[in-house]
Enzyme design. Structure first.
Site, mmCIF file in Angstrom:
data_model
loop_
_atom_site.group_PDB
_atom_site.id
_atom_site.type_symbol
_atom_site.label_atom_id
_atom_site.label_comp_id
_atom_site.label_asym_id
_atom_site.label_seq_id
_atom_site.Cartn_x
_atom_site.Cartn_y
_atom_site.Cartn_z
ATOM 1 C CE LYS A 73 -16.115 31.769 69.999
ATOM 2 N NZ LYS A 73 -15.736 31.639 68.563
ATOM 3 C CB SER A 105 -12.851 29.225 68.898
ATOM 4 O OG SER A 105 -13.454 30.313 68.201
ATOM 5 C CB SER A 149 -14.751 29.841 65.237
ATOM 6 O OG SER A 149 -13.355 29.679 65.279
#
Length: 483
Positions: free
Chosen positions: A85, A160, A184
């Site tokens: 990420k 996210s 997330s």
């Protein structure tokens, strides 16, 4: 490599791929090339990756192949391609946090989880897309194209950790690293038909992310943030956690992990007699009827197939959504963020700018701390009577990719905090929570089931998730390739 051979490799689980690489049936370079070729073929429609590092990945793979050929011991993730990420620091690979303020930022050190993954032989493909600084449960940011859901590219994959989830769901790597400050990891796992696990606070160390005072925006969420994997199976999640978990002196919150045998927890086991609380809505969340139907059907599996005692029950707190926002702000370098906004604000996400420029009061921050204590204490008392709490992971299935604010569920307007309404309480309490696929809506969209354990009962959460996976298997179902 022809397409069929490429896609066969790309559909292997991390556990299967690592085993076949270890047996010299597939080389690390073959695995890396297969995934990079598939990324080139399909990621234009998904935008799962925002920064690729193909030369570096191939060099890692070649080095691993040489070590294997020499008979050297390699780690449990040797040759397994992974995405990281874009909020997680990677030495020498651009890490933007989805923000114009860090558009050209290249960290000088890896986050601990990247360090450990690479030491275990994982091949880092590059960075996966995320919302700006993680301040959204979608895949929007001002720098890169919006990430889309492989099950329907008109829809969001959630966030996210949007790119990490979309990548794994589409076969662009069998595992990816994500972060979870309010859901997330779990939210995109639910929307993409994956396993997403937030271990107990401190099981997986976090550093320098959330801790580095030099970088406003990057340095927030310290008491809420968790790092962990997104995978297609519970066994893969356990494989990755066995590498990532364990204390590190650089993270003052990290804790020993000797009480959890991660890989053993994912093996077949009998969970008969466990006491499970099932809450359909936590007493206050409006839930899409299709999500409610799918999760209710999944919960019955625990009674009829797995022999658990299931009881409808709510922990009994009021919606902590407003307090959660205040806690995020309280852990943010507001002065530093406002400096960044003064330079880059016109290009930054409007909801983030608004949050950072709000005139927060000390009372709002201390009130939020009291709400957190209330949630923690109510959950502790509630879990005296139950081994586990089961809920939907999200109140809605994947929604149109252009929605960033309130939406409508069953005729009622729902704030965007409701997308994380089932997941954020576990960030307040620090408890382990996993999202596993529960089934599909009538429109063919994945629905997630969240299993929350007692504080530090990570092994039990994995065992229960594994038992459900065997009773209601999901890993053989894939989305079609995007057009």
């Amino acid at each position: 490599m022809d397409r069929a051979a490429r896609d066969e490799i790309c559909r292997l689980s991390a556990t299967e791929l690592a085993a076949r690489i270890g047996a010299s049936e597939i080389s690390p370079l073959e695995a890396t090339d297969a995934v990079l070729e598939r990324i080139a073929a399909v990621d234009g429609a998904l935008a799962a990756y925002c920064t690729l590092a193909p030369d570096r990945a191939r060099e890692q793979a070649r080095t691993l192949a040489d070590r294997i050929a020499r008979g050297e011991q390699v780690g449990p993730l040797a040759g397994v391609p992974v995405g990281v990420k874009d909020l997680i620091t990677t030495k020498g690979i651009r890490t933007t946090s989805g923000s114009p303020a860090y558009e050209d930022f290249v960290p000088d050190e890896d986050d601990i989880v990247v360090e450990r993954a690479v030491a275990a032989g994982a091949v880092v493909l590059g960075k996966t897309n995320a919302s700006e600084f993680g301040y959204s449960a979608t895949g929007h940011n001002p720098l890169f194209p919006t990430t889309r859901n492989p099950w329907n590219t008109a829809l969001t994959p959630g966030g996210s950790s949007a790119g990490s989830a979309a990548a794994v769901a589409a076969g662009l790597g069998p595992a990816a690293l994500g972060s979870d400050g309010g859901g997330s990891i779990r939210v995109p796992a639910a929307h993409c038909g994956l396993v997403g696990f937030k271990a107990s606070m401190g099981r997986v160390p976090v550093w320098p992310g959330c801790r580095d005072e030099r970088y406003p925006g990057v340095s927030g969420w310290e008491s809420l943030e968790h790092l962990g994997p997104l995978t297609r199976t519970v066994a893969d999640t356990a494989l990755v956690l066995a590498v990532l978990a364990g204390p590190d002196p650089r993270d003052r919150h990290s804790i020993p992990c000797g009480d959890v045998d991660w890989t053993a927890a994912a093996r077949p086991t009998d969970i008969t007699g466990l006491r499970i609380a099932y809450s359909a809505d936590l007493g206050y969340l409006p839930v899409d009827p299709e999500v409610g139907r799918v999760v209710a059907d999944a919960v019955r599996v625990f009674e009829t197939d797995l022999g658990c005692h299931v009881e409808a029950a709510d922990p009994g707190w009021k919606d902590p959504g407003e307090a959660f926002a205040a806690l995020i702000a309280a852990e943010t370098d507001l002065r530093g963020m406002r400096r960044l906004i003064s330079v880059h604000g016109e290009r930054m996400s409007p909801h983030l700018v608004e949050m950072m420029q709000r005139d927060w009061t000390a009372e709002e921050f201390t009130d939020a701390t009291m709400v957190r204590k209330s949630v923690v204490n109510r959950m502790a008392r509630f879990m005296r009577d139950y081994d586990l709490l089961i809920t939907p992971t999200t109140a809605v299935p994947a929604f149109p990719v252009d929605i960033q604010g309130p939406t409508v569920i069953d005729g009622r307007t729902v704030p965007d905090t409701a997308w994380t309404g089932f997941t954020s309480p576990q960030n307040l309490t620090g408890q382990p929570a996993i999202s596993v696929p529960a089934g599909f809506t009538r429109d063919g969209l994945p629905v997630g089931l969240q299993i929350t354990g007692r504080h530090l009962a990570d092994g039990q959460v994995l065992r229960v998730a594994s038992a459900f996976e065997r009773a209601a298997p999901w890993a053989g179902r894939w989305p079609g390739d995007p057009a």
